[in-house]
Enzyme design. Structure first.
Site, PDB file in Angstrom:
ATOM      1  N   GLY A   1      34.098  38.341  48.549  1.00 20.27           N
ATOM      2  CA  GLY A   1      32.806  37.506  48.592  1.00 20.27           C
ATOM      3  C   GLY A   1      32.497  36.796  49.965  1.00 20.27           C
ATOM      4  O   GLY A   1      31.354  36.703  50.358  1.00 20.27           O
TER       5      GLY A   1
ATOM      6  N   ASP B   1      35.694  54.692  49.993  1.00 17.01           N
ATOM      7  CA  ASP B   1      36.513  55.834  50.259  1.00 17.01           C
ATOM      8  C   ASP B   1      35.740  57.076  51.356  1.00 17.01           C
ATOM      9  O   ASP B   1      36.197  57.631  51.882  1.00 17.01           O
ATOM     10  CB  ASP B   1      36.781  56.571  48.829  1.00 17.01           C
ATOM     11  CG  ASP B   1      37.319  55.411  48.121  1.00 17.01           C
ATOM     12  OD1 ASP B   1      38.375  54.968  48.375  1.00 17.01           O
ATOM     13  OD2 ASP B   1      36.849  55.059  47.096  1.00 17.01           O
TER      14      ASP B   1
ATOM     15  N   VAL C   1      32.833  46.757  41.909  1.00 15.37           N
ATOM     16  CA  VAL C   1      33.951  46.921  42.926  1.00 15.37           C
ATOM     17  C   VAL C   1      34.912  46.658  42.597  1.00 15.37           C
ATOM     18  O   VAL C   1      36.100  47.038  42.792  1.00 15.37           O
ATOM     19  CB  VAL C   1      33.330  45.860  44.022  1.00 15.37           C
ATOM     20  CG1 VAL C   1      34.384  45.884  45.109  1.00 15.37           C
ATOM     21  CG2 VAL C   1      31.956  46.009  44.568  1.00 15.37           C
ATOM     22  N   GLY C   2      35.267  45.501  41.497  1.00 16.49           N
ATOM     23  CA  GLY C   2      36.622  44.921  41.088  1.00 16.49           C
ATOM     24  C   GLY C   2      37.341  46.252  40.595  1.00 16.49           C
ATOM     25  O   GLY C   2      36.668  47.140  39.576  1.00 16.49           O
ATOM     26  N   ASN C   3      38.633  46.376  40.846  1.00 17.39           N
ATOM     27  CA  ASN C   3      39.385  47.352  40.126  1.00 17.39           C
ATOM     28  C   ASN C   3      40.077  46.971  38.891  1.00 17.39           C
ATOM     29  O   ASN C   3      40.129  46.027  38.398  1.00 17.39           O
ATOM     30  CB  ASN C   3      40.501  47.597  41.045  1.00 17.39           C
ATOM     31  CG  ASN C   3      40.152  48.395  42.152  1.00 17.39           C
ATOM     32  OD1 ASN C   3      39.417  49.418  41.981  1.00 17.39           O
ATOM     33  ND2 ASN C   3      40.457  48.124  43.675  1.00 17.39           N
TER      34      ASN C   3
ATOM     35  N   ALA D   1      33.888  33.427  45.105  1.00 19.57           N
ATOM     36  CA  ALA D   1      34.774  32.694  45.981  1.00 19.57           C
ATOM     37  C   ALA D   1      36.088  33.541  46.627  1.00 19.57           C
ATOM     38  O   ALA D   1      36.983  32.970  47.297  1.00 19.57           O
ATOM     39  CB  ALA D   1      35.339  31.396  45.017  1.00 19.57           C
TER      40      ALA D   1
ATOM     41  N   ARG E   1      50.485  48.186  33.714  1.00 21.49           N
ATOM     42  CA  ARG E   1      49.310  48.794  33.714  1.00 21.49           C
ATOM     43  C   ARG E   1      48.198  48.654  32.590  1.00 21.49           C
ATOM     44  O   ARG E   1      47.015  48.081  32.715  1.00 21.49           O
ATOM     45  CB  ARG E   1      49.306  50.154  33.811  1.00 21.49           C
ATOM     46  CG  ARG E   1      48.205  50.937  34.127  1.00 21.49           C
ATOM     47  CD  ARG E   1      48.260  52.511  33.994  1.00 21.49           C
ATOM     48  NE  ARG E   1      47.096  53.277  34.370  1.00 21.49           N
ATOM     49  CZ  ARG E   1      46.302  53.662  35.436  1.00 21.49           C
ATOM     50  NH1 ARG E   1      47.124  53.200  36.391  1.00 21.49           N
ATOM     51  NH2 ARG E   1      45.525  54.464  35.583  1.00 21.49           N
TER      52      ARG E   1
ATOM     53  N   GLY F   1      32.909  36.938  41.419  1.00 20.01           N
ATOM     54  CA  GLY F   1      34.284  36.725  42.206  1.00 20.01           C
ATOM     55  C   GLY F   1      33.716  36.195  43.764  1.00 20.01           C
ATOM     56  O   GLY F   1      34.255  36.598  44.642  1.00 20.01           O
TER      57      GLY F   1
ATOM     58  N   HIS G   1      38.254  55.871  42.259  1.00 19.83           N
ATOM     59  CA  HIS G   1      38.691  54.947  43.175  1.00 19.83           C
ATOM     60  C   HIS G   1      40.012  54.459  43.168  1.00 19.83           C
ATOM     61  O   HIS G   1      40.409  53.679  42.763  1.00 19.83           O
ATOM     62  CB  HIS G   1      37.892  53.660  43.181  1.00 19.83           C
ATOM     63  CG  HIS G   1      38.206  52.803  44.307  1.00 19.83           C
ATOM     64  ND1 HIS G   1      38.309  52.959  45.799  1.00 19.83           N
ATOM     65  CD2 HIS G   1      38.793  51.469  44.254  1.00 19.83           C
ATOM     66  CE1 HIS G   1      38.923  52.021  46.447  1.00 19.83           C
ATOM     67  NE2 HIS G   1      39.181  51.067  45.400  1.00 19.83           N
TER      68      HIS G   1
ATOM     69  N   ARG H   1      35.818  55.807  54.880  1.00 22.33           N
ATOM     70  CA  ARG H   1      37.064  55.947  55.206  1.00 22.33           C
ATOM     71  C   ARG H   1      36.963  57.598  55.704  1.00 22.33           C
ATOM     72  O   ARG H   1      37.449  57.803  56.742  1.00 22.33           O
ATOM     73  CB  ARG H   1      38.057  55.752  54.392  1.00 22.33           C
ATOM     74  CG  ARG H   1      38.421  54.246  54.165  1.00 22.33           C
ATOM     75  CD  ARG H   1      39.242  54.061  52.973  1.00 22.33           C
ATOM     76  NE  ARG H   1      39.432  52.416  52.950  1.00 22.33           N
ATOM     77  CZ  ARG H   1      39.846  52.005  52.075  1.00 22.33           C
ATOM     78  NH1 ARG H   1      40.129  52.510  50.617  1.00 22.33           N
ATOM     79  NH2 ARG H   1      40.548  50.519  51.889  1.00 22.33           N
TER      80      ARG H   1
HETATM   81  P1  NAI Z   1      40.214  37.970  45.516  1.00 22.97           P
HETATM   82  O1  NAI Z   1      41.480  37.832  44.537  1.00 22.97           O
HETATM   83  O2  NAI Z   1      40.385  37.341  46.758  1.00 22.97           O
HETATM   84  O3  NAI Z   1      38.822  37.434  44.833  1.00 22.97           O
HETATM   85  C1  NAI Z   1      38.482  37.745  43.437  1.00 22.97           C
HETATM   86  C2  NAI Z   1      37.787  36.787  42.832  1.00 22.97           C
HETATM   87  O4  NAI Z   1      37.348  36.977  41.711  1.00 22.97           O
HETATM   88  C3  NAI Z   1      38.692  35.240  42.826  1.00 22.97           C
HETATM   89  O5  NAI Z   1      38.019  34.138  43.498  1.00 22.97           O
HETATM   90  C4  NAI Z   1      38.621  34.813  41.398  1.00 22.97           C
HETATM   91  O6  NAI Z   1      38.606  33.751  40.957  1.00 22.97           O
HETATM   92  C5  NAI Z   1      37.293  35.805  40.966  1.00 22.97           C
HETATM   93  N1  NAI Z   1      37.538  36.083  39.441  1.00 22.97           N
HETATM   94  C6  NAI Z   1      38.514  36.591  38.858  1.00 22.97           C
HETATM   95  N2  NAI Z   1      38.058  36.695  37.502  1.00 22.97           N
HETATM   96  C7  NAI Z   1      36.668  36.595  37.227  1.00 22.97           C
HETATM   97  C8  NAI Z   1      35.786  36.564  36.229  1.00 22.97           C
HETATM   98  N3  NAI Z   1      35.975  36.696  35.144  1.00 22.97           N
HETATM   99  N4  NAI Z   1      34.565  36.218  36.542  1.00 22.97           N
HETATM  100  C9  NAI Z   1      34.087  35.802  37.813  1.00 22.97           C
HETATM  101  N5  NAI Z   1      34.827  35.633  39.033  1.00 22.97           N
HETATM  102  C10 NAI Z   1      36.106  36.140  38.824  1.00 22.97           C
HETATM  103  O7  NAI Z   1      40.105  39.643  45.594  1.00 22.97           O
HETATM  104  P2  NAI Z   1      39.249  40.422  46.463  1.00 22.97           P
HETATM  105  O8  NAI Z   1      39.962  40.931  47.511  1.00 22.97           O
HETATM  106  O9  NAI Z   1      37.938  39.719  46.751  1.00 22.97           O
HETATM  107  O10 NAI Z   1      39.106  41.815  45.762  1.00 22.97           O
HETATM  108  C11 NAI Z   1      38.072  41.754  44.493  1.00 22.97           C
HETATM  109  C12 NAI Z   1      38.202  43.006  43.747  1.00 22.97           C
HETATM  110  O11 NAI Z   1      37.737  44.089  44.449  1.00 22.97           O
HETATM  111  C13 NAI Z   1      39.748  43.247  43.193  1.00 22.97           C
HETATM  112  O12 NAI Z   1      39.748  44.011  41.971  1.00 22.97           O
HETATM  113  C14 NAI Z   1      39.912  44.313  44.391  1.00 22.97           C
HETATM  114  O13 NAI Z   1      40.850  45.336  43.806  1.00 22.97           O
HETATM  115  C15 NAI Z   1      38.795  45.354  44.359  1.00 22.97           C
HETATM  116  N6  NAI Z   1      38.524  45.981  45.743  1.00 22.97           N
HETATM  117  C16 NAI Z   1      37.822  47.277  45.244  1.00 22.97           C
HETATM  118  C17 NAI Z   1      37.590  48.225  46.317  1.00 22.97           C
HETATM  119  C18 NAI Z   1      36.755  49.322  45.945  1.00 22.97           C
HETATM  120  O14 NAI Z   1      36.554  50.082  46.946  1.00 22.97           O
HETATM  121  N7  NAI Z   1      36.275  49.579  44.978  1.00 22.97           N
HETATM  122  C19 NAI Z   1      37.873  48.058  47.476  1.00 22.97           C
HETATM  123  C20 NAI Z   1      38.614  46.673  47.722  1.00 22.97           C
HETATM  124  C21 NAI Z   1      38.906  45.837  46.848  1.00 22.97           C
END
Ligand code: NAI
Length: 327
Positions: free
Chosen positions: A17, A159, A129-131, A13, A98, A11, A187, A162
């Site tokens: 990232g 968390d 990191v991804g949710n 881009a 969900r 992810g 999380h 924070r």
């Molecule tokens: P974003 O939507 O800006 O970026 C996600 C990127 O992942 C996009 O560029 C997309 O093209 C790419 N992507 C999607 N599927 C993919 C795959 N199969 N392989 C490679 N790349 C892929 O989202 P953002 O803001 O960067 O957040 C990313 C994730 O982190 C989200 O799931 C968000 O909920 C989660 N997150 C987790 C936190 C935590 O504390 N654990 C805190 C904040 C966000």
């Protein structure tokens, strides 16, 4: 000089990232003497955007950046990788249930778990990191049966940070004066920030705060709902602070915490009544490139209730992806 290590970011881009890559390349994650090769994974439609980000990385002329790989193939992105930050995930879109979200992410994290299993360094450190981060980590871990389970972690550090910051503000002390913070569980807003063991400038936090109602009714919900509050204020989800937490998590895991407790989402060994195999936020210390659970803490009735509630949510998430967990 040290030989370069490989760091995969998925992810790459996306929003996180964009805050993360530059800090890894500048040495903030693994040290100012550790060259890195970035191996960046994106979905095919985002490769052009990724190219732009890589152009900016080039334009920084980072002394520690020894190479950059851009790909939409997990087997290339995870090849021989030492550190894998799994940021890319499928966001919840309008009308998505969900169950659909779990399913879409299940597909991503089974594929990436298998690729890690097949091509990554055997001591790869994986941070999801991804949710939904805990459950995505669970899926990746179960898809990589040849890698040790301790190699897989989920991010609770945002968390944790924070929780530190809110407590520092309340007590008028610096975050650096707080020790032994814990955030138990998922999380998600059900997480349980536990300050019972915290010391603030050498004093017990509970005694210093001396306001049970504030702790239960203000502090815990403020930490738990902070992500939503950021979205409300900024119109976008937290990204720079999430990237910062990812850096903290990996740096501490790789370089050690000198005895300091930090929170990581790790595979439970059955301690604290959390069933074996669940990815759960727990207090750990890190040394020699390994994390170790802080054991023997007393769990009181209030904590038990909170820890069981967040466990319940994780158990339901796990049941929703049971068909992806193999065996
Ligand atoms: P974003 O939507 O800006 O970026 C996600 C990127 O992942 C996009 O560029 C997309 O093209 C790419 N992507 C999607 N599927 C993919 C795959 N199969 N392989 C490679 N790349 C892929 O989202 P953002 O803001 O960067 O957040 C990313 C994730 O982190 C989200 O799931 C968000 O909920 C989660 N997150 C987790 C936190 C935590 O504390 N654990 C805190 C904040 C966000």
């Amino acid at each position: 000089t040290k030989a370069p290590v490989r760091v995969t970011v998925t992810g790459a881009a996306g929003q996180i990232g964009y805050s993360l890559l530059f800090r890894i390349a500048s040495g903030e994650m693994l040290g100012k003497d550790q060259p890195v090769i970035l191996q960046l994974l994106e979905i095919t439609p985002s490769l052009p955007a990724l190219k732009g980000v890589v152009m900016e990385l080039e334009d920084c002329a980072f002394p520690l950046l020894a190479g950059v790989v851009q790909t939409d193939d997990p087997n290339i992105a995870f090849k021989d990788t030492n550190y894998a930050l799994l940021v890319g995930a499928r966001p919840r879109s309008k009308g998505m249930e969900r169950k659909d979200l779990l399913e879409a992410n299940g597909a991503i994290f089974t594929v990436q778990g298998r690729a890690l299993n097949d091509v990554a360094a055997r001591d790869v450190k994986v941070l999801v990191v991804g949710n939904p981060a805990n459950t995505n980590a669970l899926i990746a871990m179960n898809s990589a049966p040849d890698l040790p389970r301790q190699n897989f972690t989920a991010m609770l550090r945002l968390d944790h940070n924070r929780a530190l910051s809110q407590l520092a503000t309340r007590t008028g002390k610096a975050v650096t004066e707080i020790e032994k913070m814990i955030v138990w569980g998922n999380h998600s807003p059900t997480m349980y920030p536990d300050i019972r063991f915290c010391s603030v400038a050498g004093q017990n936090a509970v005694g210093l705060v001396n306001d049970e109602a504030w702790y239960r009714d203000t502090y815990i919900p403020t930490v738990g709902k902070r992500g939503a509050a950021i979205i409300e204020a900024r119109g976008l989800s937290s990204a720079a602070s999430a990237a910062n937490a990812a850096i903290d998590h990996m740096r501490d895991w790789a370089l050690g915490t000198n005895g300091k407790w930090v929170t990581m989402g790790v595979c439970s060994d059955g301690s604290y009544g959390i069933p074996e195999g669940i990815i759960y936020g727990m207090p750990v210390t890190c040394a020699g490139g390994k994390w170790e659970l802080v054991k023997g803490l007393e769990i009181d009735a209030f904590s038990r209730e909170k820890m069981d509630a967040t466990l319940q949510e994780l158990t339901e998430e796990r049941d929703g992806v049971k068909h992806l967990l193999g065996k």
